[in-house]
Design a protein around this motif. Sequence first.
Motif, PDB file in Angstrom:
ATOM      1  N   VAL A 133      50.738 -16.525  36.018  1.00 45.59           N
ATOM      2  CA  VAL A 133      50.780 -17.832  35.350  1.00 45.59           C
ATOM      3  C   VAL A 133      50.350 -17.698  33.895  1.00 45.59           C
ATOM      4  O   VAL A 133      50.964 -18.284  32.992  1.00 45.59           O
ATOM      5  CB  VAL A 133      49.877 -18.846  36.080  1.00 45.59           C
ATOM      6  CG1 VAL A 133      49.922 -20.205  35.380  1.00 45.59           C
ATOM      7  CG2 VAL A 133      50.302 -18.995  37.530  1.00 45.59           C
ATOM      8  N   LEU A 134      49.303 -16.915  33.653  1.00 46.66           N
ATOM      9  CA  LEU A 134      48.818 -16.729  32.286  1.00 46.66           C
ATOM     10  C   LEU A 134      49.885 -16.087  31.403  1.00 46.66           C
ATOM     11  O   LEU A 134      50.100 -16.504  30.263  1.00 46.66           O
ATOM     12  CB  LEU A 134      47.560 -15.855  32.299  1.00 46.66           C
ATOM     13  CG  LEU A 134      46.310 -16.480  32.927  1.00 46.66           C
ATOM     14  CD1 LEU A 134      45.258 -15.408  33.187  1.00 46.66           C
ATOM     15  CD2 LEU A 134      45.736 -17.573  32.027  1.00 46.66           C
ATOM     16  N   ALA A 135      50.565 -15.082  31.932  1.00 47.55           N
ATOM     17  CA  ALA A 135      51.597 -14.397  31.157  1.00 47.55           C
ATOM     18  C   ALA A 135      52.773 -15.323  30.863  1.00 47.55           C
ATOM     19  O   ALA A 135      53.317 -15.332  29.743  1.00 47.55           O
ATOM     20  CB  ALA A 135      52.074 -13.154  31.909  1.00 47.55           C
ATOM     21  N   GLU A 136      53.162 -16.111  31.841  1.00 48.15           N
ATOM     22  CA  GLU A 136      54.255 -17.065  31.625  1.00 48.15           C
ATOM     23  C   GLU A 136      53.859 -18.126  30.604  1.00 48.15           C
ATOM     24  O   GLU A 136      54.654 -18.494  29.731  1.00 48.15           O
ATOM     25  CB  GLU A 136      54.626 -17.733  32.950  1.00 48.15           C
ATOM     26  CG  GLU A 136      55.263 -16.795  33.961  1.00 48.15           C
ATOM     27  CD  GLU A 136      55.320 -17.397  35.352  1.00 48.15           C
ATOM     28  OE1 GLU A 136      54.844 -18.535  35.522  1.00 48.15           O
ATOM     29  OE2 GLU A 136      55.820 -16.713  36.274  1.00 48.15           O
ATOM     30  N   ALA A 137      52.620 -18.599  30.695  1.00 51.69           N
ATOM     31  CA  ALA A 137      52.147 -19.624  29.762  1.00 51.69           C
ATOM     32  C   ALA A 137      52.058 -19.075  28.349  1.00 51.69           C
ATOM     33  O   ALA A 137      52.344 -19.785  27.367  1.00 51.69           O
ATOM     34  CB  ALA A 137      50.787 -20.146  30.216  1.00 51.69           C
ATOM     35  N   ALA A 138      51.672 -17.798  28.219  1.00 53.43           N
ATOM     36  CA  ALA A 138      51.501 -17.191  26.902  1.00 53.43           C
ATOM     37  C   ALA A 138      52.814 -17.057  26.149  1.00 53.43           C
ATOM     38  O   ALA A 138      52.827 -16.938  24.925  1.00 53.43           O
ATOM     39  CB  ALA A 138      50.828 -15.835  27.043  1.00 53.43           C
ATOM     40  N   VAL A 139      53.928 -17.051  26.878  1.00 51.85           N
ATOM     41  CA  VAL A 139      55.244 -16.998  26.233  1.00 51.85           C
ATOM     42  C   VAL A 139      55.592 -18.347  25.612  1.00 51.85           C
ATOM     43  O   VAL A 139      56.321 -18.428  24.622  1.00 51.85           O
ATOM     44  CB  VAL A 139      56.322 -16.585  27.257  1.00 51.85           C
ATOM     45  CG1 VAL A 139      57.707 -16.657  26.643  1.00 51.85           C
ATOM     46  CG2 VAL A 139      56.041 -15.177  27.781  1.00 51.85           C
ATOM     47  N   ALA A 173      38.919  -6.494  34.827  1.00 48.83           N
ATOM     48  CA  ALA A 173      39.829  -7.645  34.791  1.00 48.83           C
ATOM     49  C   ALA A 173      40.371  -7.861  33.383  1.00 48.83           C
ATOM     50  O   ALA A 173      41.551  -8.186  33.198  1.00 48.83           O
ATOM     51  CB  ALA A 173      39.104  -8.895  35.280  1.00 48.83           C
ATOM     52  N   LEU A 174      39.514  -7.656  32.396  1.00 51.49           N
ATOM     53  CA  LEU A 174      39.938  -7.789  31.001  1.00 51.49           C
ATOM     54  C   LEU A 174      41.077  -6.828  30.698  1.00 51.49           C
ATOM     55  O   LEU A 174      42.088  -7.208  30.096  1.00 51.49           O
ATOM     56  CB  LEU A 174      38.739  -7.514  30.089  1.00 51.49           C
ATOM     57  CG  LEU A 174      39.020  -7.382  28.590  1.00 51.49           C
ATOM     58  CD1 LEU A 174      39.593  -8.660  28.020  1.00 51.49           C
ATOM     59  CD2 LEU A 174      37.735  -6.991  27.849  1.00 51.49           C
ATOM     60  N   ARG A 175      40.947  -5.590  31.130  1.00 46.21           N
ATOM     61  CA  ARG A 175      42.005  -4.600  30.905  1.00 46.21           C
ATOM     62  C   ARG A 175      43.316  -5.035  31.548  1.00 46.21           C
ATOM     63  O   ARG A 175      44.389  -4.902  30.955  1.00 46.21           O
ATOM     64  CB  ARG A 175      41.555  -3.241  31.446  1.00 46.21           C
ATOM     65  CG  ARG A 175      42.661  -2.212  31.588  1.00 46.21           C
ATOM     66  CD  ARG A 175      43.413  -1.978  30.287  1.00 46.21           C
ATOM     67  NE  ARG A 175      42.644  -1.219  29.324  1.00 46.21           N
ATOM     68  CZ  ARG A 175      43.077  -0.941  28.093  1.00 46.21           C
ATOM     69  NH1 ARG A 175      44.246  -1.398  27.683  1.00 46.21           N
ATOM     70  NH2 ARG A 175      42.339  -0.233  27.263  1.00 46.21           N
ATOM     71  N   THR A 176      43.225  -5.583  32.761  1.00 44.25           N
ATOM     72  CA  THR A 176      44.434  -6.041  33.451  1.00 44.25           C
ATOM     73  C   THR A 176      45.130  -7.129  32.650  1.00 44.25           C
ATOM     74  O   THR A 176      46.363  -7.120  32.496  1.00 44.25           O
ATOM     75  CB  THR A 176      44.082  -6.573  34.851  1.00 44.25           C
ATOM     76  OG1 THR A 176      43.514  -5.509  35.625  1.00 44.25           O
ATOM     77  CG2 THR A 176      45.313  -7.108  35.567  1.00 44.25           C
ATOM     78  N   LEU A 177      44.360  -8.068  32.131  1.00 49.14           N
ATOM     79  CA  LEU A 177      44.952  -9.168  31.375  1.00 49.14           C
ATOM     80  C   LEU A 177      45.544  -8.685  30.054  1.00 49.14           C
ATOM     81  O   LEU A 177      46.655  -9.081  29.673  1.00 49.14           O
ATOM     82  CB  LEU A 177      43.897 -10.254  31.112  1.00 49.14           C
ATOM     83  CG  LEU A 177      43.866 -11.413  32.119  1.00 49.14           C
ATOM     84  CD1 LEU A 177      43.646 -10.907  33.541  1.00 49.14           C
ATOM     85  CD2 LEU A 177      42.783 -12.418  31.745  1.00 49.14           C
ATOM     86  N   ILE A 182      48.035 -10.657  27.568  1.00 49.81           N
ATOM     87  CA  ILE A 182      47.192 -11.827  27.364  1.00 49.81           C
ATOM     88  C   ILE A 182      46.176 -11.554  26.258  1.00 49.81           C
ATOM     89  O   ILE A 182      45.583 -10.470  26.196  1.00 49.81           O
ATOM     90  CB  ILE A 182      46.439 -12.207  28.663  1.00 49.81           C
ATOM     91  CG1 ILE A 182      47.416 -12.324  29.834  1.00 49.81           C
ATOM     92  CG2 ILE A 182      45.647 -13.497  28.472  1.00 49.81           C
ATOM     93  CD1 ILE A 182      48.489 -13.351  29.625  1.00 49.81           C
ATOM     94  N   ASP A 183      45.947 -12.526  25.404  1.00 46.59           N
ATOM     95  CA  ASP A 183      44.938 -12.424  24.347  1.00 46.59           C
ATOM     96  C   ASP A 183      43.562 -12.640  24.981  1.00 46.59           C
ATOM     97  O   ASP A 183      43.063 -13.754  25.064  1.00 46.59           O
ATOM     98  CB  ASP A 183      45.201 -13.488  23.273  1.00 46.59           C
ATOM     99  CG  ASP A 183      44.250 -13.375  22.093  1.00 46.59           C
ATOM    100  OD1 ASP A 183      43.421 -12.451  22.078  1.00 46.59           O
ATOM    101  OD2 ASP A 183      44.327 -14.225  21.186  1.00 46.59           O
ATOM    102  N   ALA A 184      42.969 -11.558  25.460  1.00 48.09           N
ATOM    103  CA  ALA A 184      41.701 -11.636  26.193  1.00 48.09           C
ATOM    104  C   ALA A 184      40.616 -10.864  25.463  1.00 48.09           C
ATOM    105  O   ALA A 184      40.869  -9.818  24.872  1.00 48.09           O
ATOM    106  CB  ALA A 184      41.870 -11.093  27.611  1.00 48.09           C
ATOM    107  N   ALA A 214      39.755  -5.150  24.484  1.00 49.75           N
ATOM    108  CA  ALA A 214      39.457  -6.526  24.077  1.00 49.75           C
ATOM    109  C   ALA A 214      40.104  -6.868  22.743  1.00 49.75           C
ATOM    110  O   ALA A 214      40.032  -6.106  21.788  1.00 49.75           O
ATOM    111  CB  ALA A 214      37.944  -6.720  23.986  1.00 49.75           C
ATOM    112  N   ARG A 215      40.711  -8.045  22.679  1.00 53.63           N
ATOM    113  CA  ARG A 215      41.390  -8.483  21.471  1.00 53.63           C
ATOM    114  C   ARG A 215      40.504  -9.333  20.565  1.00 53.63           C
ATOM    115  O   ARG A 215      40.856  -9.611  19.431  1.00 53.63           O
ATOM    116  CB  ARG A 215      42.650  -9.265  21.838  1.00 53.63           C
ATOM    117  CG  ARG A 215      43.615  -8.509  22.745  1.00 53.63           C
ATOM    118  CD  ARG A 215      44.003  -7.145  22.153  1.00 53.63           C
ATOM    119  NE  ARG A 215      44.546  -7.267  20.813  1.00 53.63           N
ATOM    120  CZ  ARG A 215      45.832  -7.525  20.548  1.00 53.63           C
ATOM    121  NH1 ARG A 215      46.689  -7.641  21.551  1.00 53.63           N
ATOM    122  NH2 ARG A 215      46.246  -7.618  19.311  1.00 53.63           N
TER     123      ARG A 215
END
Length: 301
Positions: A133-139, A173-177, A182-184, A214-215
Amino acid sequence: MERVEYREEPCKVALNRVKGMPFAWSLNPYMGCAHRCTFCYVRAFELRADRPSGDAYGRSIRVKVNVAEVLRAELGRRGWRRETVSVGAATDPYQPAEGRYRLTRACLEALRDACNPFHVITRSPMIVRDVDVLAEAAVRAKVGVSFSIPTLDDDVWRKSEPGTPPPRRRFQALRTLVDAGIDAGVAVAPVLPGISDRPEQLRAVVEAAREAGARHLWTGLLHLNPGTREHFLAELARDWPDHVADYERLYRTHAYLPAAETRPVQLLVARLRAEADTVPVGRPEPLRPDPEPEQLALSLG
């Protein structure tokens, strides 16, 4: 583990107006938090609302069972301007209840469908469940995630964040995002004076953030408003009695520490970030500087 009561109650509003912050709206699918961090600033709001702010805080969680439906209606209003929504600023949206109720995921789906920007704040690796969902929303809109990771010191974590998952799992989890686009990043907050502010402690967090890709990264020190103050000092007397006199001196007249106390820690973290950016680990992009807000003060909704 102590028993937590979950109260399934509908809500009338989902979005809460926020003033004086980098974002205009907050969204909290739950009220109360089973993580029960000793320093949680929400305890101050609970005291003002005449709700339990001490040891009883986090033992009764309000579950806003219809929050996603209410949110969709609010996002669909003609006057809505698609302003950034901060998800979980007054409760962790991925506390254990989310595993059962999935209200946060439903809210993220609503924000995604409305192409609305949002930022999630959490201490839980459960968020990786919703990476799709996060990846779809980020687009469709600007999406960000901040993991609250104030320390990697095992003793400090266990005593100050008794209900949270281990910090290193949050970095995983941060690495996965980040790998999912994702801008995490990381909120190194709150730093506890004399307890989690030693250079080697902060360096461990900054380097782990770098290795996880981390971004963004920012830091903030503990503040103690009434409600939070009483509970934290009681826990401090139990876990770190030698520090009680120092904290009573530091926070004698104000909830927030003066610049003379906060600036050295901020400068240290800035230097550590600069050093970490020269280490060829993780992603090659440097950690972006972010604003350094004080701990968030928000409507509970």
